[in-house]
Design a protein around this motif. Structure first.
Motif, mmCIF file in Angstrom:
data_model
loop_
_atom_site.group_PDB
_atom_site.id
_atom_site.type_symbol
_atom_site.label_atom_id
_atom_site.label_comp_id
_atom_site.label_asym_id
_atom_site.label_seq_id
_atom_site.Cartn_x
_atom_site.Cartn_y
_atom_site.Cartn_z
ATOM 1 N N GLN A 162 1.071 4.278 -2.802
ATOM 2 C CA GLN A 162 0.321 5.457 -2.373
ATOM 3 C C GLN A 162 0.956 6.743 -2.915
ATOM 4 O OE1 GLN A 162 -2.110 7.901 -1.378
ATOM 5 N NE2 GLN A 162 -2.701 5.914 -0.527
ATOM 6 N N PHE A 170 0.826 -1.205 0.000
ATOM 7 C CA PHE A 170 0.000 0.000 0.000
ATOM 8 C C PHE A 170 0.859 1.254 0.000
ATOM 9 C CE2 PHE A 170 -1.792 3.496 2.478
ATOM 10 C CZ PHE A 170 -2.964 3.756 1.773
ATOM 11 N N THR A 171 1.880 1.275 0.861
ATOM 12 C CA THR A 171 2.727 2.455 0.989
ATOM 13 C C THR A 171 3.469 2.763 -0.307
ATOM 14 O OG1 THR A 171 3.020 2.018 3.349
ATOM 15 C CG2 THR A 171 4.605 3.501 2.322
#
Length: 228
Positions: free
Chosen positions: A194, A190-191
């Motif tokens: 993002q 996710f990071t």
């Protein structure tokens, strides 16, 4: 049919390097908040001993602790602050004068809306946040093995990039071995995807920690494992 499609998806990760299956894996929902919230009272009784936890992250912390039974009686405080990263763990300095078995520890999670990297912990889903808290608990497992002198040496060695990389990657591996590999993957993937997160932070994550594909390999989703 569903099982067959899942297996084919895992195989394609390594042979085709496709992003579709990675996205499907990420969305598989390893840790579901509701399944743990129903057991929150039970988790408090079993894993809440000697723990001080902020109310807003109590369930996530207790869930992560449930994967580390060896820390049941270890004194740990989970609190908000302004660490340089999203969250950090360390021995409580005041307890370093105590016996090794009586040492206390702190996990400091960055206050909401104070991030300088573009990543707020509140952006992480339940599974991802549990995985990252698990990473900090893995650090504490390592601290518990060391004497006060050993902790000092470890702190000094962390200054050097090669040592820092070794420490963090080994901590990720220990997190995976405790059963939180998919949750760790969820947060890392996710990071890195993002857009609000700074390039500098993403590069640091890629340099010092296991990348998503490395996490999958450590979990065991290789061709050999799948075909057994």
């Amino acid at each position: 049919m569903k099982k067959r499609n899942t297996i084919l998806c895992y195989i394609s990760i390594f042979f085709l390097s496709g992003t579709t299956c990675l996205a499907q894996f990420r969305n598989s929902g390893f840790l579901v908040r509701d399944s743990f919230s129903r057991r929150q009272s039970e988790l408090i009784t079993e894993f809440g001993n000697n723990k001080k936890i902020e109310n807003s992250i109590e369930l996530e912390c207790l869930t992560a602790l449930s994967f580390f039974p060896e820390l049941k009686n270890t004194t740990i405080t989970f609190k908000f602050g302004k660490p340089i990263s999203t969250m950090v763990s360390r021995p409580d300095i005041r307890s370093l004068v105590k016996r090794q078995s009586e040492r206390e520890y702190v996990i400091i999670i960055r206050l909401p809306n104070t991030s300088k990297t573009g990543l707020e912990w509140t952006m992480l889903n339940f599974s991802a946040l549990v995985g990252w808290i698990g990473h900090e608990l893995s650090h504490i497992c390592k601290y518990r093995e060391k004497t006060n002198t050993g902790i000092l040496v470890m702190g000094i060695s962390y200054i050097f990039p090669a040592n820092r990389m070794k420490i963090e990657k080994e901590t990720d591996i220990n997190t995976i071995r405790h059963g939180l590999g998919q949750a760790l993957y969820d947060g890392t993937y996710f990071t890195l995807q993002q857009p609000k997160v700074s390039i500098r932070y993403k590069r640091k994550l890629q340099k010092y920690y296991l990348e998503p594909e490395e996490i999958l390999r450590e979990i065991g989703y290789t061709e050999t494992t799948v075909t057994r």
